[in-house]
Scaffold this motif. Structure first.
Motif, PDB file in Angstrom:
ATOM      1  N   TYR A  75      -2.425  -6.116 -26.259  1.00  0.00           N
ATOM      2  CA  TYR A  75      -1.992  -7.334 -26.882  1.00  0.00           C
ATOM      3  C   TYR A  75      -1.297  -8.176 -26.179  1.00  0.00           C
ATOM      4  O   TYR A  75      -0.358  -7.793 -25.520  1.00  0.00           O
ATOM      5  CB  TYR A  75      -1.517  -7.287 -28.221  1.00  0.00           C
ATOM      6  N   ILE A  76      -1.699  -9.332 -25.897  1.00  0.00           N
ATOM      7  CA  ILE A  76      -0.990 -10.384 -24.742  1.00  0.00           C
ATOM      8  C   ILE A  76       0.202 -11.129 -25.657  1.00  0.00           C
ATOM      9  O   ILE A  76      -0.126 -11.751 -26.857  1.00  0.00           O
ATOM     10  CB  ILE A  76      -2.018 -11.291 -24.289  1.00  0.00           C
ATOM     11  N   LYS A  77       1.447 -10.784 -25.301  1.00  0.00           N
ATOM     12  CA  LYS A  77       2.391 -11.483 -25.996  1.00  0.00           C
ATOM     13  C   LYS A  77       2.723 -13.015 -25.397  1.00  0.00           C
ATOM     14  O   LYS A  77       2.967 -13.639 -26.406  1.00  0.00           O
ATOM     15  CB  LYS A  77       3.785 -10.832 -25.742  1.00  0.00           C
ATOM     16  N   SER A  78       2.577 -13.182 -24.282  1.00  0.00           N
ATOM     17  CA  SER A  78       2.591 -14.381 -23.568  1.00  0.00           C
ATOM     18  C   SER A  78       1.837 -14.707 -22.546  1.00  0.00           C
ATOM     19  O   SER A  78       1.287 -14.174 -21.834  1.00  0.00           O
ATOM     20  CB  SER A  78       4.182 -14.733 -23.140  1.00  0.00           C
ATOM     21  N   LEU A  79       1.406 -16.092 -22.337  1.00  0.00           N
ATOM     22  CA  LEU A  79       0.393 -16.554 -21.439  1.00  0.00           C
ATOM     23  C   LEU A  79       1.078 -17.791 -20.618  1.00  0.00           C
ATOM     24  O   LEU A  79       2.086 -18.495 -21.038  1.00  0.00           O
ATOM     25  CB  LEU A  79      -0.949 -17.205 -22.028  1.00  0.00           C
ATOM     26  N   PRO A  80       0.754 -18.008 -19.356  1.00  0.00           N
ATOM     27  CA  PRO A  80       1.228 -19.134 -18.865  1.00  0.00           C
ATOM     28  C   PRO A  80       0.977 -20.211 -19.408  1.00  0.00           C
ATOM     29  O   PRO A  80      -0.108 -20.498 -20.004  1.00  0.00           O
ATOM     30  CB  PRO A  80       0.520 -19.013 -17.266  1.00  0.00           C
ATOM     31  N   THR A 114     -10.489 -16.517 -11.417  1.00  0.00           N
ATOM     32  CA  THR A 114      -9.638 -16.777 -12.484  1.00  0.00           C
ATOM     33  C   THR A 114      -8.863 -15.356 -12.940  1.00  0.00           C
ATOM     34  O   THR A 114      -8.378 -15.339 -14.026  1.00  0.00           O
ATOM     35  CB  THR A 114     -10.267 -17.492 -13.643  1.00  0.00           C
ATOM     36  N   VAL A 115      -8.447 -14.684 -11.858  1.00  0.00           N
ATOM     37  CA  VAL A 115      -7.700 -13.453 -12.222  1.00  0.00           C
ATOM     38  C   VAL A 115      -6.387 -13.574 -12.468  1.00  0.00           C
ATOM     39  O   VAL A 115      -5.685 -14.636 -12.039  1.00  0.00           O
ATOM     40  CB  VAL A 115      -7.892 -12.378 -11.184  1.00  0.00           C
ATOM     41  N   GLU A 116      -5.607 -12.793 -13.079  1.00  0.00           N
ATOM     42  CA  GLU A 116      -4.184 -13.120 -13.289  1.00  0.00           C
ATOM     43  C   GLU A 116      -3.327 -12.854 -11.886  1.00  0.00           C
ATOM     44  O   GLU A 116      -3.857 -11.966 -11.062  1.00  0.00           O
ATOM     45  CB  GLU A 116      -3.502 -12.107 -14.242  1.00  0.00           C
ATOM     46  N   GLY A 117      -2.481 -13.429 -11.716  1.00  0.00           N
ATOM     47  CA  GLY A 117      -1.690 -13.107 -10.496  1.00  0.00           C
ATOM     48  C   GLY A 117      -0.038 -13.404 -10.843  1.00  0.00           C
ATOM     49  O   GLY A 117       0.448 -13.336 -11.997  1.00  0.00           O
ATOM     50  N   ILE A 159       1.387 -12.189 -19.174  1.00  0.00           N
ATOM     51  CA  ILE A 159       0.644 -12.646 -18.198  1.00  0.00           C
ATOM     52  C   ILE A 159       1.484 -13.662 -17.465  1.00  0.00           C
ATOM     53  O   ILE A 159       1.802 -14.817 -18.139  1.00  0.00           O
ATOM     54  CB  ILE A 159      -0.603 -12.945 -18.451  1.00  0.00           C
ATOM     55  N   LYS A 160       1.732 -13.491 -16.320  1.00  0.00           N
ATOM     56  CA  LYS A 160       2.972 -14.404 -15.503  1.00  0.00           C
ATOM     57  C   LYS A 160       2.069 -15.714 -15.101  1.00  0.00           C
ATOM     58  O   LYS A 160       2.861 -16.855 -15.094  1.00  0.00           O
ATOM     59  CB  LYS A 160       3.582 -13.704 -14.431  1.00  0.00           C
TER      60      LYS A 160
END
Length: 650
Positions: A131-136, A193-196, A223-224
């Motif tokens: 589960y993703i807690k935060s997104l950019p 569009t991959v995370e970085g 995700i930073k």
């Protein structure tokens, strides 16, 4: 009106009715433990390409424990299984083991149009709920987020692994897999569009290791950033700029060093090779950290690896040419480059692969390339450690030897700095290896820590050209000693060994006491002479007279060989006389004359307009530090302390 409805219903049943009953109906009962979970159930079969989550073949819930679906009556034989939308969650037996495909055969079914089936259980696999807690903040509002990894062959947009947005704003997805090591990343549907990282650089694969039990694990994720949505000012991080500045410094040195006064041409040739190689490696390392470049030129990802075996011998030969008189290469010099050649041959099959194929191998860390990288990293660490000790011994040996042959102070501190930086790289290299080892065998989550350690290694490595280049330009002349003096002569502080002594070529007008026969090697062992002490005393008197009359010590670069040539004596005999008669090495012997000359000139009223430093330079010292150090060594006081009321200096 009623009559019309009856007529219409009759016609509808006559025309449509047969089609309603010409179907195969599956009614599926799920296990008791699943009855409150509202599971999505799909049928995957041979006539729908075994698609595990086809929405057209999703069963409809008709009760707490029953799901149903109708299939065309035209089917007479097919194989099938029930899933929860993907193959990682497929039906099994009551023990959690895999079960064979179900088979529908019209001729063998008791009621071919209605089948009542029971799902005994699901295959027991390690299950991870992410589960993703935060997104950019710059994530698009309508973005679809997927998880991709080695469990789905790194498919970046697989709908079975699409995260579902929850009422609390989090995104969730469940992954079940038998893999011992789970590697994954998050995307928005494709690799563009991959995370970085926050600065736009590619981030390392996320990893998880399989637990001994099959409990459902909740995995929180932050995700930073996204590689394609990074601001201009963040595209190149400060870290990358430091690495690139070092590479540009290397390029400037490649231009500057050949144009300066060339005291060490052969040494500088090796230095230029080392700097050029460093520049290439640093540029490749920086550029390959960005997705667009890495995808387009994936073969270049392997270039930084060649520093593992090639840099050490290049630096080793630079030191040898810089510090010692080695006009020719060693007989088997090529042995130092066997391992770099072997590495090129081993890497060649990977370099010849298609770019996408190589990229997938690197992402998946497939066994062949993983084994090669592990072996190369391990072996090269020991090789670099060997060269480090060899280089350290070389510099220390030079520092012990030059006072017996040079009169000016040699600044090799920058070489010690370079060796310290190399030692830092080796220590961090070993630390990174331990992290990787611990991650593999002890389930340590050390990916980010290992990545930071590698970054520090490259940062320390990139600092080396600054020191080498600066001193190559500002200190181009360094006194070289003969290579044999380090290995063949045992020179103690106050005594010189006469075994295998160094000799100079026959000098013209050599004095009778040391004149060799024409067919003899010009070696003199005066210790065996009965008049040994008389010879030493005689030579001491001659040397004193020459030093006081000719003042050769005012020559900044005076060496043992040069003074021996002036005295018409072999360097070996001169060194022995200085050691025994004056109880000093050549360096201190010359500086003692310089200090005495300085005292005389400083006290001379005619020199009152000159500063201490000007007079020190005039008597032969090459730096203020060397003068102060020599003066305090000879007098146990600083120059100002010694002269008390020294005159004001400009």
């Amino acid at each position: 009106m009623k009559f019309q409805k009856v007529i219409f219903s009759t016609i509808y049943l006559l025309l449509i009715g047969p089609w309603l009953y010409a179907q195969i109906r599956f009614e599926v009962h799920i296990p008791a433990q699943d009855r409150s979970k509202n599971l999505p159930i799909f049928i995957a079969c041979s006539f729908n390409n075994w698609s595990p989550g086809d929405p057209n073949f999703r069963l409809e819930a008709i009760g707490n424990d029953t799901y149903a679906i109708n299939l065309p009556d035209t089917l007479s034989y097919f194989e099938y299984k029930f899933t929860q939308g993907y193959w990682t969650q497929v039906e099994g037996d009551s023990q959690g083991h895999s079960r064979p495909n179900r088979i529908y055969d019209r001729l063998k079914e008791q009621n071919p149009q209605l089948l009542s089936l029971q799902i005994e259980g699901w295959e027991a696999r390690p299950t991870y709920r992410f589960y993703i807690k935060s997104l950019p903040k710059n994530t698009p509002q309508d973005a679809s987020i997927y998880i991709s990894g080695n469990f789905n062959n790194w498919d970046p947009g697989n709908e079975s692994y699409k995260l579902q947005k929850q009422f609390d704003g989090t995104y969730r997805v469940t992954v079940s897999t038998e893999l011992e090591k789970l590697e994954y990343k998050f995307t928005r549907g494709n690799w563009e569009t991959v995370e970085g990282q926050e600065n736009g650089k590619a981030c390392p694969n996320r990893t998880l290791y399989r637990k001994s039990d099959f409990r459902l694990e909740e995995i929180p994720v932050d995700i930073k950033g996204w590689e394609d949505l990074t601001g201009t000012f963040n595209f190149y991080s400060i870290y990358d700029l430091l690495i690139l500045f070092s590479a540009f410094q290397c390029i400037l040195l490649l231009v500057a060093i050949p144009t300066m006064q060339d005291y060490n041409r052969k040494a500088n040739q090796w230095l230029l090779l080392s700097i050029a190689f460093t520049a290439i490696v640093l540029i490749m390392k920086t550029l390959m950290g960005y997705r667009v470049v890495a995808e387009q030129y994936s073969r270049l990802l392997l270039i930084p690896d060649f520093a593992l075996f090639l840099y050490a011998p290049l630096f080793y030969f630079y030191l040898q040419k810089l510090l010692f008189k080695t006009p020719q290469m060693p007989v088997k010099w090529w042995l130092h480059f066997v391992l770099p050649i072997v590495q090129i041959l081993v890497y060649m099959p990977f370099m010849l692969l298609d770019s996408k194929e190589l990229l997938i191998k690197l992402l998946n860390k497939e066994q062949d390339i993983h084994i090669v990288s592990v072996f190369a990293g391990t072996i090269s660490w020991f090789v670099n450690l060997f060269y480090w000790f060899l280089n350290w011994k070389t510099v220390e040996g030079y520092n012990k030897q030059y006072p017996n042959q040079a009169s000016n102070e040699q600044n090799t501190d920058y070489l010690h700095t370079v060796l310290i930086l190399q030692a830092i790289c080796l220590v961090l290299w070993a630390f990174t290896g331990l992290l990787v080892f611990g991650q593999r065998f002890f389930d340590w989550d050390t990916v980010l820590l290992a990545d930071k350690s590698i970054d520090i290694i490259w940062l320390a490595f990139s600092a080396i050209p600054y020191f080498l280049g600066y001193f190559a330009i500002h200190q181009p002349e360094i006194f070289k000693i003969a290579k044999t003096s380090l290995t063949q002569v045992n020179i103690l502080p106050n005594k010189v060994s006469t075994e295998n002594a160094l000799v100079s070529p026959k000098l013209p007008e050599v004095l009778p006491e040391i004149a060799p026969q024409a067919d003899e090697t010009p070696v003199l062992d005066i210790e065996k002479d009965a008049n040994h002490e008389q010879l030493i005393a005689s030579w001491k008197e001659k040397i004193d007279e020459f030093m006081n009359s000719e003042k050769p010590y005012t020559n900044v670069g005076l060496t043992l060989n040069e003074l021996a040539g002036m005295l018409k004596i072999t360097p070996h005999l001169l060194s022995k006389v200085i050691n025994e008669a004056y109880q000093k090495n050549f360096f201190d012997f010359i500086n003692s004359y310089r200090i005495e000359e300085f005292k005389i000139r400083f006290e001379d009223p005619r020199n009152r307009q000159f500063t201490m430093l000007a007079i020190a330079f005039d008597v032969g010292f090459n730096s203020k530090t060397a003068f102060n150090r020599a003066f305090k060594k000879m007098t146990s006081q600083s120059p100002r302390e010694y002269f008390f009321d020294s005159r004001a200096e400009e």
